[in-house]
Design a protein around this motif. Structure first.
Motif, PDB file in Angstrom:
ATOM      1  N   LYS A   7     110.583  92.682  53.933  1.00  0.00           N
ATOM      2  CA  LYS A   7     110.250  91.256  53.885  1.00  0.00           C
ATOM      3  C   LYS A   7     109.899  90.789  55.289  1.00  0.00           C
ATOM      4  CE  LYS A   7     112.902  90.352  49.734  1.00  0.00           C
ATOM      5  NZ  LYS A   7     113.910  89.562  49.086  1.00  0.00           N
ATOM      6  N   ASP A   8     110.649  89.858  55.838  1.00  0.00           N
ATOM      7  CA  ASP A   8     110.340  89.333  57.166  1.00  0.00           C
ATOM      8  C   ASP A   8     111.336  89.819  58.236  1.00  0.00           C
ATOM      9  OD1 ASP A   8     112.469  87.910  56.199  1.00  0.00           O
ATOM     10  OD2 ASP A   8     111.673  85.941  56.704  1.00  0.00           O
ATOM     11  N   VAL A   9     111.936  90.987  58.014  1.00  0.00           N
ATOM     12  CA  VAL A   9     112.886  91.573  58.958  1.00  0.00           C
ATOM     13  C   VAL A   9     112.355  92.913  59.446  1.00  0.00           C
ATOM     14  CG1 VAL A   9     115.238  92.433  59.292  1.00  0.00           C
ATOM     15  CG2 VAL A   9     114.833  90.433  57.831  1.00  0.00           C
ATOM     16  N   VAL A  37     103.612  92.239  63.895  1.00  0.00           N
ATOM     17  CA  VAL A  37     104.238  91.955  62.598  1.00  0.00           C
ATOM     18  C   VAL A  37     104.685  90.494  62.491  1.00  0.00           C
ATOM     19  CG1 VAL A  37     106.225  92.537  61.130  1.00  0.00           C
ATOM     20  CG2 VAL A  37     104.924  94.351  62.251  1.00  0.00           C
ATOM     21  N   HIS A  38     105.081  89.889  63.598  1.00  0.00           N
ATOM     22  CA  HIS A  38     105.583  88.510  63.622  1.00  0.00           C
ATOM     23  C   HIS A  38     106.743  88.313  62.639  1.00  0.00           C
ATOM     24  CE1 HIS A  38     102.361  87.288  66.254  1.00  0.00           C
ATOM     25  NE2 HIS A  38     101.485  87.819  65.418  1.00  0.00           N
ATOM     26  N   PRO A  39     107.804  89.116  62.766  1.00  0.00           N
ATOM     27  CA  PRO A  39     108.931  88.978  61.834  1.00  0.00           C
ATOM     28  C   PRO A  39     109.731  87.709  62.122  1.00  0.00           C
ATOM     29  CG  PRO A  39     109.507  90.474  63.596  1.00  0.00           C
ATOM     30  CD  PRO A  39     108.061  90.120  63.798  1.00  0.00           C
ATOM     31  N   ALA A  40     110.492  87.272  61.133  1.00  0.00           N
ATOM     32  CA  ALA A  40     111.413  86.159  61.333  1.00  0.00           C
ATOM     33  C   ALA A  40     112.677  86.637  62.052  1.00  0.00           C
ATOM     34  CB  ALA A  40     111.781  85.527  60.002  1.00  0.00           C
ATOM     35  N   LYS A  41     112.972  87.937  61.889  1.00  0.00           N
ATOM     36  CA  LYS A  41     114.193  88.499  62.467  1.00  0.00           C
ATOM     37  C   LYS A  41     113.919  89.930  62.914  1.00  0.00           C
ATOM     38  CE  LYS A  41     119.004  89.138  60.971  1.00  0.00           C
ATOM     39  NZ  LYS A  41     119.871  88.958  59.791  1.00  0.00           N
ATOM     40  N   VAL A  42     114.441  90.272  64.090  1.00  0.00           N
ATOM     41  CA  VAL A  42     114.376  91.639  64.611  1.00  0.00           C
ATOM     42  C   VAL A  42     115.802  92.129  64.771  1.00  0.00           C
ATOM     43  CG1 VAL A  42     113.746  93.101  66.574  1.00  0.00           C
ATOM     44  CG2 VAL A  42     112.180  91.299  65.821  1.00  0.00           C
ATOM     45  N   ILE A  43     116.072  93.321  64.237  1.00  0.00           N
ATOM     46  CA  ILE A  43     117.399  93.934  64.357  1.00  0.00           C
ATOM     47  C   ILE A  43     117.269  95.186  65.209  1.00  0.00           C
ATOM     48  CG2 ILE A  43     119.316  95.035  63.141  1.00  0.00           C
ATOM     49  CD1 ILE A  43     118.505  93.370  60.668  1.00  0.00           C
ATOM     50  N   LEU A  44     118.115  95.289  66.223  1.00  0.00           N
ATOM     51  CA  LEU A  44     118.244  96.525  66.992  1.00  0.00           C
ATOM     52  C   LEU A  44     119.525  97.187  66.510  1.00  0.00           C
ATOM     53  CD1 LEU A  44     117.346  95.312  70.617  1.00  0.00           C
ATOM     54  CD2 LEU A  44     115.847  96.397  68.929  1.00  0.00           C
ATOM     55  N   ASP A  45     119.384  98.296  65.798  1.00  0.00           N
ATOM     56  CA  ASP A  45     120.527  98.990  65.217  1.00  0.00           C
ATOM     57  C   ASP A  45     120.969 100.123  66.138  1.00  0.00           C
ATOM     58  OD1 ASP A  45     121.973 101.038  63.590  1.00  0.00           O
ATOM     59  OD2 ASP A  45     121.676  99.519  62.031  1.00  0.00           O
ATOM     60  N   PHE A  46     122.208 100.046  66.603  1.00  0.00           N
ATOM     61  CA  PHE A  46     122.776 101.009  67.545  1.00  0.00           C
ATOM     62  C   PHE A  46     123.712 102.009  66.871  1.00  0.00           C
ATOM     63  CE2 PHE A  46     121.216  97.827  70.363  1.00  0.00           C
ATOM     64  CZ  PHE A  46     121.038  98.435  71.598  1.00  0.00           C
ATOM     65  N   SER A  47     123.685 102.103  65.552  1.00  0.00           N
ATOM     66  CA  SER A  47     124.623 102.960  64.822  1.00  0.00           C
ATOM     67  C   SER A  47     124.603 104.418  65.283  1.00  0.00           C
ATOM     68  CB  SER A  47     124.336 102.914  63.320  1.00  0.00           C
ATOM     69  OG  SER A  47     124.514 101.623  62.822  1.00  0.00           O
ATOM     70  N   GLU A  48     123.436 104.909  65.687  1.00  0.00           N
ATOM     71  CA  GLU A  48     123.309 106.315  66.084  1.00  0.00           C
ATOM     72  C   GLU A  48     123.183 106.490  67.596  1.00  0.00           C
ATOM     73  OE1 GLU A  48     120.197 108.208  63.851  1.00  0.00           O
ATOM     74  OE2 GLU A  48     120.887 107.325  61.974  1.00  0.00           O
ATOM     75  N   ASN A  70     108.104  84.608  70.380  1.00  0.00           N
ATOM     76  CA  ASN A  70     107.493  84.734  69.048  1.00  0.00           C
ATOM     77  C   ASN A  70     108.243  83.935  67.983  1.00  0.00           C
ATOM     78  OD1 ASN A  70     105.164  86.610  69.188  1.00  0.00           O
ATOM     79  ND2 ASN A  70     106.675  87.984  70.068  1.00  0.00           N
ATOM     80  N   GLN A  71     109.221  83.156  68.410  1.00  0.00           N
ATOM     81  CA  GLN A  71     110.022  82.315  67.519  1.00  0.00           C
ATOM     82  C   GLN A  71     110.679  83.104  66.399  1.00  0.00           C
ATOM     83  OE1 GLN A  71     107.217  79.244  66.438  1.00  0.00           O
ATOM     84  NE2 GLN A  71     107.536  78.177  68.364  1.00  0.00           N
ATOM     85  N   CYS A  72     111.268  84.237  66.762  1.00  0.00           N
ATOM     86  CA  CYS A  72     112.038  85.007  65.789  1.00  0.00           C
ATOM     87  C   CYS A  72     113.428  85.278  66.365  1.00  0.00           C
ATOM     88  CB  CYS A  72     111.329  86.302  65.393  1.00  0.00           C
ATOM     89  SG  CYS A  72     111.150  87.526  66.686  1.00  0.00           S
TER      90      CYS A  72
END
Length: 102
Positions: A7-9, A37-48, A70-72
């Motif tokens: 979606k927007d993530v 992409v201009h997402p509404a949300k960016v996640i940086l996943d550090f699990s690994e 970018n207003q996200c």
């Protein structure tokens, strides 16, 4: 690094060490994807991720600034205790929130 768009993530699944060498390999792709992409949300996943140095902190801060332009929203996910200490000491948690793993 693996990237997922739902979606927007936009989620970046970081791996190994987040250091000068690794950042040099992924930085341009992250910049390009966020801008295109201009997402509404960016996640940086550090699990690994096993190790984060000052270059990694700078990378996160630069992505925060890019997302703000970018207003996200930028969030961190999958932090272990060591990551939390490093990010807390750097003051990043005053700007960026942590999201629990699903």
């Amino acid at each position: 690094m693996r990237v997922e768009k739902k979606k927007d993530v936009l989620t970046f699944y970081l791996n190994e060490d987040v250091d000068d060498y690794q950042i040099s390999l992924i930085k341009e792709e992250c910049i390009r994807l966020i801008d295109s992409v201009h997402p509404a949300k960016v996640i940086l996943d550090f699990s690994e991720v096993s190790f984060v140095d000052s270059t990694g902190i700078g990378f996160v801060l630069a992505r925060y600034k890019q997302c703000a332009a970018n207003q996200c929203e930028l969030v961190l996910r999958g932090l272990n205790q060591h990551h939390r200490v490093i990010f807390a000491m750097s003051g990043l948690f005053h700007l960026i929130k942590e999201e629990a793993c699903l």
